[in-house]
Motif scaffolding. Structure first.
Motif, PDB file in Angstrom:
ATOM      1  N   GLN A   1       0.824  -1.210   0.000  1.00 46.79           N
ATOM      2  CA  GLN A   1       0.000   0.000   0.000  1.00 46.79           C
ATOM      3  C   GLN A   1       0.855   1.257   0.000  1.00 46.79           C
ATOM      4  OE1 GLN A   1      -2.478   0.731   3.446  1.00 46.79           O
ATOM      5  NE2 GLN A   1      -3.741   2.232   2.360  1.00 46.79           N
ATOM      6  N   VAL A   2       1.894   1.274   0.824  1.00 50.63           N
ATOM      7  CA  VAL A   2       2.722   2.476   0.921  1.00 50.63           C
ATOM      8  C   VAL A   2       3.456   2.739  -0.391  1.00 50.63           C
ATOM      9  CG1 VAL A   2       4.682   3.545   2.101  1.00 50.63           C
ATOM     10  CG2 VAL A   2       2.948   2.320   3.419  1.00 50.63           C
ATOM     11  N   ARG A   3       3.883   1.684  -1.068  1.00 50.89           N
ATOM     12  CA  ARG A   3       4.520   1.890  -2.385  1.00 50.89           C
ATOM     13  C   ARG A   3       3.573   2.656  -3.316  1.00 50.89           C
ATOM     14  NH1 ARG A   3       5.549  -3.697  -2.187  1.00 50.89           N
ATOM     15  NH2 ARG A   3       7.646  -4.179  -1.409  1.00 50.89           N
ATOM     16  N   ALA A   4       2.325   2.234  -3.314  1.00 52.10           N
ATOM     17  CA  ALA A   4       1.348   2.878  -4.191  1.00 52.10           C
ATOM     18  C   ALA A   4       1.112   4.322  -3.773  1.00 52.10           C
ATOM     19  CB  ALA A   4       0.032   2.101  -4.161  1.00 52.10           C
ATOM     20  N   LEU A   5       0.943   4.560  -2.497  1.00 50.48           N
ATOM     21  CA  LEU A   5       0.724   5.919  -2.016  1.00 50.48           C
ATOM     22  C   LEU A   5       1.925   6.805  -2.310  1.00 50.48           C
ATOM     23  CD1 LEU A   5      -0.833   4.990   1.457  1.00 50.48           C
ATOM     24  CD2 LEU A   5      -2.068   6.054  -0.452  1.00 50.48           C
ATOM     25  N   ALA A   6       3.120   6.291  -2.022  1.00 51.06           N
ATOM     26  CA  ALA A   6       4.341   7.085  -2.192  1.00 51.06           C
ATOM     27  C   ALA A   6       4.590   7.439  -3.650  1.00 51.06           C
ATOM     28  CB  ALA A   6       5.531   6.336  -1.611  1.00 51.06           C
ATOM     29  N   ALA A   7       4.083   6.629  -4.553  1.00 52.48           N
ATOM     30  CA  ALA A   7       4.299   6.891  -5.977  1.00 52.48           C
ATOM     31  C   ALA A   7       3.696   8.221  -6.418  1.00 52.48           C
ATOM     32  CB  ALA A   7       3.724   5.750  -6.814  1.00 52.48           C
ATOM     33  N   GLU A   8       2.715   8.724  -5.650  1.00 53.36           N
ATOM     34  CA  GLU A   8       2.087  10.007  -5.987  1.00 53.36           C
ATOM     35  C   GLU A   8       2.649  11.153  -5.154  1.00 53.36           C
ATOM     36  OE1 GLU A   8       0.077  10.698  -8.410  1.00 53.36           O
ATOM     37  OE2 GLU A   8      -0.200   8.641  -9.130  1.00 53.36           O
ATOM     38  N   ALA A   9       3.737  10.916  -4.434  1.00 54.42           N
ATOM     39  CA  ALA A   9       4.478  11.950  -3.705  1.00 54.42           C
ATOM     40  C   ALA A   9       3.632  12.740  -2.706  1.00 54.42           C
ATOM     41  CB  ALA A   9       5.167  12.885  -4.679  1.00 54.42           C
ATOM     42  N   PRO A  10       2.982  12.074  -1.768  1.00 55.12           N
ATOM     43  CA  PRO A  10       2.345  12.826  -0.677  1.00 55.12           C
ATOM     44  C   PRO A  10       3.420  13.440   0.204  1.00 55.12           C
ATOM     45  CG  PRO A  10       2.360  10.505  -0.143  1.00 55.12           C
ATOM     46  CD  PRO A  10       2.915  10.625  -1.542  1.00 55.12           C
ATOM     47  N   ASP A  11       3.021  14.252   1.165  1.00 50.84           N
ATOM     48  CA  ASP A  11       3.999  14.894   2.040  1.00 50.84           C
ATOM     49  C   ASP A  11       4.423  13.997   3.192  1.00 50.84           C
ATOM     50  OD1 ASP A  11       4.116  17.770   0.949  1.00 50.84           O
ATOM     51  OD2 ASP A  11       1.966  17.322   1.065  1.00 50.84           O
ATOM     52  N   ALA A  12       3.617  13.029   3.525  1.00 50.66           N
ATOM     53  CA  ALA A  12       3.943  12.097   4.606  1.00 50.66           C
ATOM     54  C   ALA A  12       3.000  10.905   4.533  1.00 50.66           C
ATOM     55  CB  ALA A  12       3.830  12.781   5.973  1.00 50.66           C
ATOM     56  N   ILE A  13       3.387   9.853   5.234  1.00 46.77           N
ATOM     57  CA  ILE A  13       2.527   8.692   5.436  1.00 46.77           C
ATOM     58  C   ILE A  13       1.984   8.773   6.861  1.00 46.77           C
ATOM     59  CG2 ILE A  13       2.408   6.175   5.539  1.00 46.77           C
ATOM     60  CD1 ILE A  13       2.967   7.191   2.738  1.00 46.77           C
ATOM     61  N   ILE A  14       0.693   8.550   7.034  1.00 40.16           N
ATOM     62  CA  ILE A  14       0.126   8.504   8.370  1.00 40.16           C
ATOM     63  C   ILE A  14      -0.457   7.115   8.628  1.00 40.16           C
ATOM     64  CG2 ILE A  14      -2.016   9.588   7.552  1.00 40.16           C
ATOM     65  CD1 ILE A  14      -2.390  10.645  10.444  1.00 40.16           C
ATOM     66  N   VAL A  15       0.095   6.440   9.605  1.00 35.23           N
ATOM     67  CA  VAL A  15      -0.408   5.144  10.071  1.00 35.23           C
ATOM     68  C   VAL A  15      -1.313   5.448  11.258  1.00 35.23           C
ATOM     69  CG1 VAL A  15       0.242   2.947  11.117  1.00 35.23           C
ATOM     70  CG2 VAL A  15       1.672   3.950   9.320  1.00 35.23           C
ATOM     71  N   GLU A  16      -2.587   5.090  11.181  1.00 34.52           N
ATOM     72  CA  GLU A  16      -3.495   5.545  12.232  1.00 34.52           C
ATOM     73  C   GLU A  16      -4.511   4.495  12.658  1.00 34.52           C
ATOM     74  OE1 GLU A  16      -6.105   8.750  11.261  1.00 34.52           O
ATOM     75  OE2 GLU A  16      -6.698   7.908   9.321  1.00 34.52           O
ATOM     76  N   THR A  17      -5.143   4.797  13.798  1.00 37.00           N
ATOM     77  CA  THR A  17      -6.232   4.007  14.375  1.00 37.00           C
ATOM     78  C   THR A  17      -5.794   2.580  14.685  1.00 37.00           C
ATOM     79  OG1 THR A  17      -7.598   5.282  12.814  1.00 37.00           O
ATOM     80  CG2 THR A  17      -8.748   3.766  14.268  1.00 37.00           C
ATOM     81  N   MET A  18      -4.576   2.424  15.158  1.00 30.15           N
ATOM     82  CA  MET A  18      -4.046   1.113  15.479  1.00 30.15           C
ATOM     83  C   MET A  18      -4.347   0.763  16.942  1.00 30.15           C
ATOM     84  SD  MET A  18      -2.553  -0.266  12.848  1.00 30.15           S
ATOM     85  CE  MET A  18      -2.081   0.226  11.184  1.00 30.15           C
ATOM     86  N   THR A  19      -4.913  -0.402  17.159  1.00 28.42           N
ATOM     87  CA  THR A  19      -5.202  -0.847  18.526  1.00 28.42           C
ATOM     88  C   THR A  19      -4.228  -1.922  18.999  1.00 28.42           C
ATOM     89  OG1 THR A  19      -6.780  -2.522  17.751  1.00 28.42           O
ATOM     90  CG2 THR A  19      -7.657  -0.336  18.270  1.00 28.42           C
ATOM     91  N   ASP A  20      -3.324  -2.330  18.119  1.00 31.30           N
ATOM     92  CA  ASP A  20      -2.303  -3.315  18.460  1.00 31.30           C
ATOM     93  C   ASP A  20      -0.947  -2.698  18.145  1.00 31.30           C
ATOM     94  OD1 ASP A  20      -0.660  -5.485  18.862  1.00 31.30           O
ATOM     95  OD2 ASP A  20      -1.509  -6.719  17.265  1.00 31.30           O
ATOM     96  N   ILE A  21      -0.118  -2.539  19.162  1.00 34.93           N
ATOM     97  CA  ILE A  21       1.178  -1.894  18.951  1.00 34.93           C
ATOM     98  C   ILE A  21       2.041  -2.708  17.993  1.00 34.93           C
ATOM     99  CG2 ILE A  21       2.416  -2.971  20.879  1.00 34.93           C
ATOM    100  CD1 ILE A  21       2.615   0.722  19.787  1.00 34.93           C
ATOM    101  N   ALA A  22       1.844  -4.013  17.951  1.00 41.09           N
ATOM    102  CA  ALA A  22       2.614  -4.850  17.023  1.00 41.09           C
ATOM    103  C   ALA A  22       2.287  -4.495  15.580  1.00 41.09           C
ATOM    104  CB  ALA A  22       2.335  -6.326  17.280  1.00 41.09           C
ATOM    105  N   GLU A  23       1.008  -4.275  15.285  1.00 43.21           N
ATOM    106  CA  GLU A  23       0.626  -3.923  13.917  1.00 43.21           C
ATOM    107  C   GLU A  23       1.083  -2.508  13.583  1.00 43.21           C
ATOM    108  OE1 GLU A  23      -3.106  -4.341  10.826  1.00 43.21           O
ATOM    109  OE2 GLU A  23      -3.562  -3.991  12.946  1.00 43.21           O
ATOM    110  N   ALA A  24       0.976  -1.596  14.538  1.00 44.33           N
ATOM    111  CA  ALA A  24       1.439  -0.228  14.297  1.00 44.33           C
ATOM    112  C   ALA A  24       2.928  -0.216  13.981  1.00 44.33           C
ATOM    113  CB  ALA A  24       1.142   0.639  15.516  1.00 44.33           C
TER     114      ALA A  24
END
Length: 832
Positions: free
Chosen positions: A129-152
């Motif tokens: 997913q991040v590869r696809a998002l980054a291909a359009e040059a956003p300013d940052a990636i936001i990983v959010e709404t994580m309830t498991d620290i392992a997944e975050a």
């Protein structure tokens, strides 16, 4: 690319608000997959982004929250990951926001040890997913709404592996102040995510601003990183079947200012909010300066998924439990050779109860594949113990395998001045954000003088700095040699220790028990050496926390050196030992081991000894109950066998030992004394034990179960975590569960309930939009030929709403088991 991070030092940035709320307000059909709107209706998505920008948002979050393949595949869109995610960034950019944050949400999978998802598979889902998002040059990636620290943490690592964009990492806390799945508190979350490589940490969703404020303050104390805050518009409530967020824009604005003063650099809003909320936030923070001078916790900080430990910088002396090490411990070695974590779990629990602050984990033994055993041990302990882990291995493959999956910040034991060690260990430590023990030895061996040991430490530290590490990532071991065979060894160690502490200002650690090897009276020698080392600047000791003299020495040194305010810990320790109780028993039974001492040929009459495989004085029933509580799926079945061999009926083992044990843990969960990870691993052990007990029953009796349950997430809802947890607990206690999965239509639920003569039907929903489907399913079951009791639950369901639709209710997994058990008992009684 670093533009947004640079701005955070100068100005509090405003982030947008809820996306789904705006879809509903606009009268748009959300449909099963909001992310597909990026392609099918980009103007509608852009309009929502634009509304937030016009209200004052400088940052907009892309409509890609459910953009992993794991989420999209459930909508038949698994082959469109790249298309949908790239479109999300393009649409957001069209709204002319100053910054576009490319959104990455949970996969819906649960990583081991709490679930069955493999780390590498989840890692690749995020990376894709991040590869696809980054291909359009956003300013940052936001990983959010994580309830498991392992997944975050997995998401952050994956994002960093495929792009160089800044990473914002945000988790979701419940009313307990911890994440619902992993039980992680704000300070620990900040430490773990910063170590993984996040550039910004924070929290979103789950709570309103009032409940979130103290959590922001806690997180700000733990880290110097910028902090992101996005609360819901108050705590939701159901009114006439609709979810209502009672908060107002004015309230959100008032709290936004308080968030900024507490240290937040990005402030937005989440569920239930609209552009009106964003405007209030923008007005409230427009003239506020960014809080500067936050430094985070001082010293070296290591963390497990549910707690952290500080080493150095005025923190109390940390005791690192030494006993998970197979050297001289045949019971542990044999267990590891068999692929079992039974003894590892046992030693971990005993050391935690005895007061250890961290656990050293060493699996090195002939016949043991460390690259397999160490990560297995790490996962076993991550689900069981709250303590951070110290990974003790010389095998680079084992080290990387363990570091990669550990849902915390580990301390690596160790790197030395040897060229090979520096080359292999330091890059791994830097890559996975660990801390590392620096050994004062090199290719020429252990230097004989304190000056030469200090010189080695300086060289290793320089290499560490070149690898990207800092002083707070390093803990120095000046090496404890055996006093009996090395004249002057103690003096040299302490001189080097004092120099490291006073000249270099680095945290320090020593293995204490080495000093007394081969001598009588080892506990006294160890305790005395520990006190001497503490006075010289020792910050952590690898020792046996169950040894009473060691415990007394460490606590006394802290008290007398001013690291124990008002002597609180010292008074508590003395009171515990002299007054009895669990802690006193842990400390005073250190000499009762059935495990041979590490140096059996010279074993002292009295000394620090290893934990027994099973305490000889412990009743077999208690041993089995303890195995369930510590999640020992490896050892519990053999304990069941032992009880049956003693003449206890298998059915009695289930009813009188296993069931009370898991119910007791469920009660502790309800009181907030244990967290979901411990409950989940206990359920796995319970299931293994019940299955073993049934092998001792006649076939007809073994086929009997506690009751039949149909479980489903209702039509239109694809969230499965809550359901999966309940199913696991029900199955562990002998119920036959027909798990129908997610997005299940009412007629399928009814069909399974009727065909399987179910006594209970359980329905789960996480989305407010699927409450009508839940109500329709309840009504369908009641109007069918099934006599099953119906129960509902999920984040959006309340007891009041459940009564309104004619269903029972539970707000957590242990409660689900209780209400189902009661319903099944009533049904059986009525039919008898």
């Amino acid at each position: 690319m670093a533009g947004i991070v640079t701005r955070l030092d100068k100005k509090v940035l405003v982030v947008d608000g809820a996306f789904g709320t705006m879809l509903q307000r606009a009268g748009l059909t959300r449909g099963p997959c909001a992310e597909e709107l990026n392609v099918t209706d980009p103007d509608a998505v852009a309009g929502i982004h634009r509304a937030y920008v016009e209200a004052g948002a400088q940052c907009v979050i892309t409509n890609s929250f459910g953009g992993t393949r794991a989420k999209l595949v459930s909508h038949g869109l698994g082959d469109r990951v790249t298309e949908i995610n790239r479109a999300a960034v393009r649409v957001a950019r069209a709204a002319s926001a100053e910054f576009v944050l490319a959104d990455v949400g949970p996969t819906g999978l649960v990583l081991e040890p709490l679930g069955s998802a493999d780390f590498e598979n989840v890692f690749e889902l995020f990376a894709e997913q991040v590869r696809a998002l980054a291909a359009e040059a956003p300013d940052a990636i936001i990983v959010e709404t994580m309830t498991d620290i392992a997944e975050a943490r997995c998401a952050v690592l994956a994002a960093k592996s495929v792009c160089e964009l800044p990473i914002l990492a945000s988790v979701t806390f419940g009313l307990s102040g911890r994440t619902d799945l992993s039980g992680t508190d704000p300070a620990t979350a900040a430490v773990v995510l910063e170590a993984a490589g996040a550039d910004v940490v924070g929290m979103n969703c789950g709570l309103g601003p009032e409940q979130m404020l103290p959590l922001v303050e806690s997180m700000a104390e733990a880290t110097a990183l910028p902090i992101l805050v996005q609360p819901n518009a108050g705590l939701p409530r159901l009114e006439e079947g609709r979810t209502v967020f009672p908060g107002t824009a004015e309230e959100m604005g008032a709290y936004a200012a308080r968030f900024a003063r507490a240290g937040a650099s990005l402030v937005g809003s989440c569920c239930g909010s609209t552009p009106e909320f964003t405007a209030a936030i923008a007005e409230a923070v427009s003239e506020l300066p960014v809080v500067t001078g936050r430094s985070g916790f001082a010293g070296t900080v290591i963390a497990g998924p549910r707690g952290l430990a500080r080493i150095g910088a005025g923190a109390p002396l940390a005791i690192i439990g030494e006993r998970i090490n197979p050297t001289g411990k045949p019971v542990l070695a044999d267990s590891l050779k068999a692929g079992s974590m039974e003894v590892v779990r046992e030693y971990a629990v005993e050391q935690q109860h005895a007061g250890a602050h961290a656990l050293d984990v060493n699996v090195g033994s002939p016949g043991v594949n460390a690259a397999e055993a160490l990560p297995k041990a790490v996962l076993a302990l991550a689900g069981l113990s709250d303590l951070p882990l110290v990974l003790d291995t010389t095998d680079p493959a084992a080290l990387e395998a363990a570091l990669r999956i550990y849902p915390g910040r580990a301390l690596v034991n160790s790197v030395s001045g040897e060229a090979a060690s520096i080359k292999t260990v330091l890059p791994l430590v830097a890559r996975y954000g660990a801390a590392v023990v620096v050994l004062a030895l090199d290719d020429d061996g252990i230097p004989a003088t304190a000056e030469d040991r200090l010189a080695v430490v300086r060289r290793v530290c320089e290499a560490a700095y070149e690898a990207g590490l800092g002083d707070d990532d390093l803990v120095v071991d000046t090496l404890t040699l055996t006093a009996a065979t090395e004249p002057g060894a103690v003096r040299t160690t302490l001189e080097a220790l004092r120099a490291v502490s006073h000249e270099l200002g680095l945290a320090t650690v020593l293995g204490v028990s080495n000093v007394s090897h081969g001598l009588p009276g080892r506990p006294t020698l160890n305790a005395t050496f520990l006190a001497m080392a503490a006075a010289a600047g020792l910050n952590a000791a690898i020792a046996n926390p169950s040894d009473l003299e060691t415990a007394y020495s460490a606590a006394a040194a802290d008290a007398l050196l001013g690291h124990d305010e008002q002597f609180a810990r010292w008074v508590a320790l003395v009171a515990a030992v002299e007054g009895g109780g669990a802690r006193a028993e842990e400390l005073q039974t250190a000499g009762s081991s059935s495990e041979p001492a590490a140096d059996a040929a010279e074993a002292p009459a009295v000394g620090p000894v290893e934990a027994p495989e099973t305490d000889a004085a412990e009743a077999p029933e208690a041993a089995l109950a303890a195995a369930i509580e510590r999640g020992d799926a490896d050892g519990a079945p053999s304990l069941v066998d032992a009880l049956v061999e003693r003449g206890i009926a298998p059915a009695a083992v289930i009813a009188e030992v296993l069931t009370p044990a898991i119910q007791s843990l469920g009660d502790a969960f309800g009181r907030g004394e244990v967290f979901l990870p411990q409950l989940m691993v206990a359920a796995q052990a319970m299931k293994a034990a019940v299955e073993r007990a049934k092998t001792h029953l006649p076939a007809a009796e073994a086929a009997v179960n506690e009751g039949t349950v149909v479980f489903a997430t209702v039509k239109g809802d694809i969230h499965s975590i809550g359901k999966d947890i309940c199913v696991s607990l029900l199955e562990s206690q002998g119920f036959r569960v027909h798990d129908l999965g997610v997005d299940v239509p009412a007629e399928r639920v009814v069909g399974h309930a009727v065909d399987n003569d179910a006594q209970a039907v359980c329905l789960s929903a996480l989305m407010t939009t699927t409450l009508p489907a839940m109500q329709a399913t309840v009504e369908a079951v009641h109007s069918s030929a099934s006599d099953a009791a119906v129960f509902v639950g999920g984040a959006v369901v309340t007891e009041e709403w459940a009564r309104m639709v004619g269903a029972g209710y539970s707000d957590d997994a242990p409660g689900c088991v209780r209400v189902v058990r009661a319903a099944v008992s009533a049904a059986k009684e009525a039919s008898s």
